[in-house]
Scaffold this active site. Structure first.
Site, PDB file in Angstrom:
ATOM      1  CD  GLU A   1      -8.799  -9.339  -3.169  1.00  0.00           C
ATOM      2  OE1 GLU A   1      -7.659  -9.739  -2.850  1.00  0.00           O
ATOM      3  OE2 GLU A   1      -9.647  -8.989  -2.324  1.00  0.00           O
TER       4      GLU A   1
ATOM      5  CE  LYS B   1      -4.004  -2.215   2.170  1.00  0.00           C
ATOM      6  NZ  LYS B   1      -4.983  -2.100   3.268  1.00  0.00           N
TER       7      LYS B   1
ATOM      8  CG  HIS C   1      -5.560  -6.305   0.234  1.00  0.00           C
ATOM      9  ND1 HIS C   1      -6.717  -6.364   0.969  1.00  0.00           N
ATOM     10  CD2 HIS C   1      -5.740  -7.105  -0.847  1.00  0.00           C
ATOM     11  CE1 HIS C   1      -7.581  -7.170   0.347  1.00  0.00           C
ATOM     12  NE2 HIS C   1      -7.004  -7.624  -0.761  1.00  0.00           N
TER      13      HIS C   1
ATOM     14  NE  ARG D   1      -6.330 -14.999   5.557  1.00  0.00           N
ATOM     15  CZ  ARG D   1      -7.163 -14.069   5.998  1.00  0.00           C
ATOM     16  NH1 ARG D   1      -7.336 -12.959   5.287  1.00  0.00           N
ATOM     17  NH2 ARG D   1      -7.820 -14.224   7.114  1.00  0.00           N
TER      18      ARG D   1
ATOM     19  CE1 TYR E   1      -9.409  -3.115   0.336  1.00  0.00           C
ATOM     20  CE2 TYR E   1      -8.721  -1.057  -0.671  1.00  0.00           C
ATOM     21  CZ  TYR E   1      -8.422  -2.208   0.044  1.00  0.00           C
ATOM     22  OH  TYR E   1      -7.124  -2.442   0.466  1.00  0.00           O
TER      23      TYR E   1
ATOM     24  NE  ARG F   1      -2.251  -5.846   7.193  1.00  0.00           N
ATOM     25  CZ  ARG F   1      -3.190  -6.648   6.689  1.00  0.00           C
ATOM     26  NH1 ARG F   1      -3.551  -7.741   7.317  1.00  0.00           N
ATOM     27  NH2 ARG F   1      -3.771  -6.324   5.548  1.00  0.00           N
TER      28      ARG F   1
ATOM     29  CG  ASN G   1      -3.902  -2.547   6.739  1.00  0.00           C
ATOM     30  OD1 ASN G   1      -3.775  -2.055   5.619  1.00  0.00           O
ATOM     31  ND2 ASN G   1      -4.842  -3.427   7.014  1.00  0.00           N
TER      32      ASN G   1
HETATM   33  P1  CMP Z   1      -7.389  -4.589   3.742  1.00  0.00           P
HETATM   34  O1  CMP Z   1      -6.887  -5.947   4.056  1.00  0.00           O
HETATM   35  O2  CMP Z   1      -6.829  -3.917   2.534  1.00  0.00           O
HETATM   36  O3  CMP Z   1      -8.992  -4.645   3.606  1.00  0.00           O
HETATM   37  C1  CMP Z   1      -9.824  -3.518   3.859  1.00  0.00           C
HETATM   38  C2  CMP Z   1      -9.064  -2.357   4.415  1.00  0.00           C
HETATM   39  O4  CMP Z   1      -9.845  -1.341   5.041  1.00  0.00           O
HETATM   40  C3  CMP Z   1      -8.166  -2.854   5.523  1.00  0.00           C
HETATM   41  O5  CMP Z   1      -7.113  -3.637   5.010  1.00  0.00           O
HETATM   42  C4  CMP Z   1      -7.754  -1.552   6.191  1.00  0.00           C
HETATM   43  O6  CMP Z   1      -6.758  -0.860   5.440  1.00  0.00           O
HETATM   44  C5  CMP Z   1      -9.034  -0.709   6.054  1.00  0.00           C
HETATM   45  N1  CMP Z   1      -9.806  -0.609   7.303  1.00  0.00           N
HETATM   46  C6  CMP Z   1      -9.912   0.500   8.053  1.00  0.00           C
HETATM   47  N2  CMP Z   1     -10.718   0.281   9.095  1.00  0.00           N
HETATM   48  C7  CMP Z   1     -11.127  -0.992   9.024  1.00  0.00           C
HETATM   49  C8  CMP Z   1     -11.983  -1.789   9.830  1.00  0.00           C
HETATM   50  N3  CMP Z   1     -12.583  -1.313  10.936  1.00  0.00           N
HETATM   51  N4  CMP Z   1     -12.172  -3.082   9.472  1.00  0.00           N
HETATM   52  C9  CMP Z   1     -11.585  -3.580   8.357  1.00  0.00           C
HETATM   53  N5  CMP Z   1     -10.769  -2.840   7.545  1.00  0.00           N
HETATM   54  C10 CMP Z   1     -10.539  -1.560   7.878  1.00  0.00           C
END
Ligand code: CMP
Length: 150
Positions: A126, A9, A115, A85, A49, A102, A112
């Site tokens: 994806e 990211k 992904h 993961r 998303y 992370r 974070n």
């Molecule tokens: P990612 O794995 O890319 O999937 C959705 C993204 O939304 C997640 O990582 C975070 O970057 C962001 N995000 C922010 N707040 C939340 C939340 N409360 N729950 C899940 N994803 C979140």
């Protein structure tokens, strides 16, 4: 053998972490089957998303994901989805295990750093959101063929 999608990211790209993150994946026996750098537009963020568009955190997520380039990766190998993961760690860095990306690098839940796909169906969606079939390469590594075409 399976494939998964992973994304480095914008804050990780800006922090100069591309090489270190890809090294973690390759060191775990995964192979890069496709790679591209791309700065998401709002339309990209809403499409990629889609399941989160109505969530309260989406506006912050969209702003973050569109503020700079990300690196998109298709990774192949045995148990690729679970391996990536595990390397990434929990979505919320406060809950991530030591030694995960992370835990090591993410400043917040939104920013974070990485992904990855959470199931074979999301990996298929994806990977094909960002890559055409002809951009996915199946090739032999020194050990074994580790990329497959979905
Ligand atoms: P990612 O794995 O890319 O999937 C959705 C993204 O939304 C997640 O990582 C975070 O970057 C962001 N995000 C922010 N707040 C939340 C939340 N409360 N729950 C899940 N994803 C979140």
């Amino acid at each position: 053998m399976e494939m998964t999608f992973a994304m480095i990211k914008p804050n990780a790209v800006k922090s100069g972490l591309i090489g270190r993150i890809i090294d973690r994946y390759e060191s775990a026996g995964l192979v890069v089957c496709a790679v591209k750098m791309h700065q998401m537009t709002s339309a990209d963020a809403r499409g990629f998303y889609a399941e989160h568009v109505e969530k309260p955190f989406f506006a912050e997520l969209e702003a973050y994901m569109t503020k700079g380039p990300s690196v998109m990766l298709a990774l192949g190998g045995e148990n690729a989805i679970a391996k990536v993961r595990a390397i990434n760690g929990a979505t919320n860095p406060a809950k991530a295990e030591p030694g995960t990306l992370r835990y090591d690098y993410a400043p917040s839940m939104t920013e974070n750093v990485v992904h990855s796909s959470d199931s074979p169906a999301s990996a298929d969606r994806e990977i094909h959101f960002w890559f055409k079939d002809e951009e996915l390469y199946a090739y032999e590594t020194a050990s074994k063929k580790a990329c497959c075409i979905l």
